[in-house]
Design an enzyme around this catalytic site. Structure first.
Site, PDB file in Angstrom:
ATOM      1  NE  ARG A  74      -2.591   0.466   3.529  1.00 47.35           N
ATOM      2  CZ  ARG A  74      -1.970   1.038   4.569  1.00 47.35           C
ATOM      3  NH1 ARG A  74      -1.589   2.301   4.512  1.00 47.35           N
ATOM      4  NH2 ARG A  74      -1.726   0.336   5.657  1.00 47.35           N
ATOM      5  CE1 TYR A 127     -16.751  12.014 -15.947  1.00 47.04           C
ATOM      6  CE2 TYR A 127     -15.440  12.088 -13.934  1.00 47.04           C
ATOM      7  CZ  TYR A 127     -16.251  11.394 -14.805  1.00 47.04           C
ATOM      8  OH  TYR A 127     -16.574  10.082 -14.549  1.00 47.04           O
ATOM      9  CG  ASP A 204      -8.843  16.328 -15.725  1.00 49.11           C
ATOM     10  OD1 ASP A 204      -8.142  15.673 -16.516  1.00 49.11           O
ATOM     11  OD2 ASP A 204      -9.879  15.865 -15.192  1.00 49.11           O
TER      12      ASP A 204
END
Length: 447
Positions: A74, A127, A204
């Site tokens: 992780r 988005y 983005d």
């Protein structure tokens, strides 16, 4: 963060020679060369040219805290670290990359990093999933306030009025999804730098990928990608990423801590697949762009289309901005393309996304979407195969109807993700589907 053992040179030693998301990229290597080689050095133990998949969740320690740079997957994994090295090398101006389990997990981590009761400015045509997280998750759980602004057309006074004392971030998509609005990134960065709250600027870059755009070179602080799309490019991985410049090392560390704490990490296998996909990004993006330009021109010629939105078209009102915003390597490709293939129609390849308004309404749009042979009716974008969708009812269905109307996301809007099939076949497919939609209109009795 996983503690790392330092080697004799004072750098963190790992089993594959990679720092955690930090790129080593010679300035003289081209984009395609970096895509193939950065993060993909031959394995020191076996000599394998392609990085092996490391599925182990835990790693042997030779003493307490004495390990080879990994202790629990992780917190760090050889495949993830290698892929992050690739990402940092591909995003021009990047030095730190973080790969996430999805684009949505990436969005969540960035917004969580702002803390409670923060304010952000976002492009209004954002988005749908990002809009949903800002309005329905972050607003409820951390008191985040979002001011949505038309960053493409807003005048200086409107932009200045949007800032508050607690404004911590400006969220940009350029081109926006799905109406492909273009934002002048350096202009927005200039406003951010003069604001007393000194907010960060995030871009983005999913729609253009690191091939066509380099927001960090334009002054952005953070670049976000849905790697599910162009970077992976084969519609078989769900992932996201952040890339930051060298001077944001502390911010990268904070974001990596949050990612580790919340577990928003991708699997080793997904990282391996996405790194493999990234090796052909430069080849695919050129093909996406040239095909999209051809499809956009075909749509523009059709009497069954009201409007075509593709910034690469010479007729697009922000075509000049599109050219100015090209990354250095994309500009070299575009200039060469225009010299070799330019014609009276003008224009240039500018990514693989095309949006258009079909003559008619939802019925005609749906007929077009179900009549295509090569364009598959499906959400998402950026894969080698061509896709088509209806934003109002699919990707942007979470946005209230009245807000969709203000953004121009109507029932006749169709979004195409143009793939890398043969150009002539894609053009023919679009043309026959338009004829099928037009036939539906002709057979429908007028009210």
């Amino acid at each position: 963060m996983t503690p790392a053992i330092l080697d004799g040179n004072g750098t963190a030693a790992t089993s594959n020679g990679h720092l955690n998301g930090a790129a080593k990229k010679p300035a003289h290597d081209g984009f395609g060369t970096r895509a193939i080689h950065a993060g993909s050095e031959a394995n020191e133990e076996t000599g394998a040219v392609i990085p092996p998949i490391s599925l182990s969740t835990t790693y042997k320690q030779h003493g307490i805290g004495n390990h080879k740079g990994f202790e629990y997957s992780r917190s760090g994994n050889p495949n993830r670290n290698a892929f992050e090295t690739t990402l940092a090398a591909l995003e021009a101006g990047g030095a730190h990359a973080l790969a996430f389990a999805s684009g949505s997990a990436t969005t969540a981590t960035v917004l969580q990093s702002l803390g409670p009761n923060a304010h952000i400015i976002s492009v209004n045509d954002v988005y749908g999933g990002t809009f949903r997280y800002m309005r329905r998750v972050a607003a409820d759980l951390q008191g985040l306030e979002t001011t949505f602004v038309d960053l493409e057309n807003a005048d200086d006074d409107t932009l200045r009025a949007a800032f508050r004392p607690n404004t911590k971030l400006i969220w940009i998509e350029s081109p926006t999804n799905p109406t492909l609005r273009l934002i002048d990134i350096p202009r927005i960065v200039a406003f951010a730098r003069e604001a007393p709250s000194t907010p960060l600027v995030l871009v983005d870059n999913t729609f253009l990928s690191p091939f066509y755009a380099s927001p960090l070179l334009q002054g952005a602080d953070i670049v976000l990608h849905s790697l599910t799309k162009y970077v992976n490019g084969h519609s078989d991985v769900v992932m996201g990423a952040l890339v930051l410049p060298a001077h944001h090392a502390a911010l990268a560390t904070k974001l990596r801590f949050l990612q580790n704490a919340t577990g928003a990490v991708p699997s080793a296998y997904d990282c391996w697949l996405a790194q493999r996909g990234a090796k052909t990004l430069h080849l695919r993006m050129r093909a996406h762009g040239t095909n999209a330009l051809a499809v956009a021109r075909a749509l523009e010629r059709s009497p069954h289309v009201l409007e075509v939105i593709y910034p690469g078209l010479a007729s697009h009102p922000r075509n000049d901005l599109a050219y100015r915003a090209l990354s250095p390597h994309a500009r070299a490709f575009v200039d060469r393309y225009v010299r070799e293939h330019g014609d009276a129609a003008g224009g240039f390849p500018y990514g693989g996304m095309v949006t258009f308004r079909i003559r008619g309404g939802r019925a005609e749009a749906e007929r077009f979407l179900t009549a295509t042979r090569l364009f598959t009716l499906a959400e998402s974008l950026g894969g080698v195969e061509s896709l088509a969708e209806h934003p109002a009812m699919m990707t942007h269905g979470s946005i209230p109807p009245e807000e969709r109307a203000l953004l121009g996301i109507g029932d006749n809007l169709v979004r195409l993700s143009v793939g890398v099939e043969d150009e002539e076949d894609l053009v023919a497919d679009v043309e026959q589907a338009l004829e099928a939609a037009a036939a539906l209109s002709a057979s429908t009795p007028s009210a």
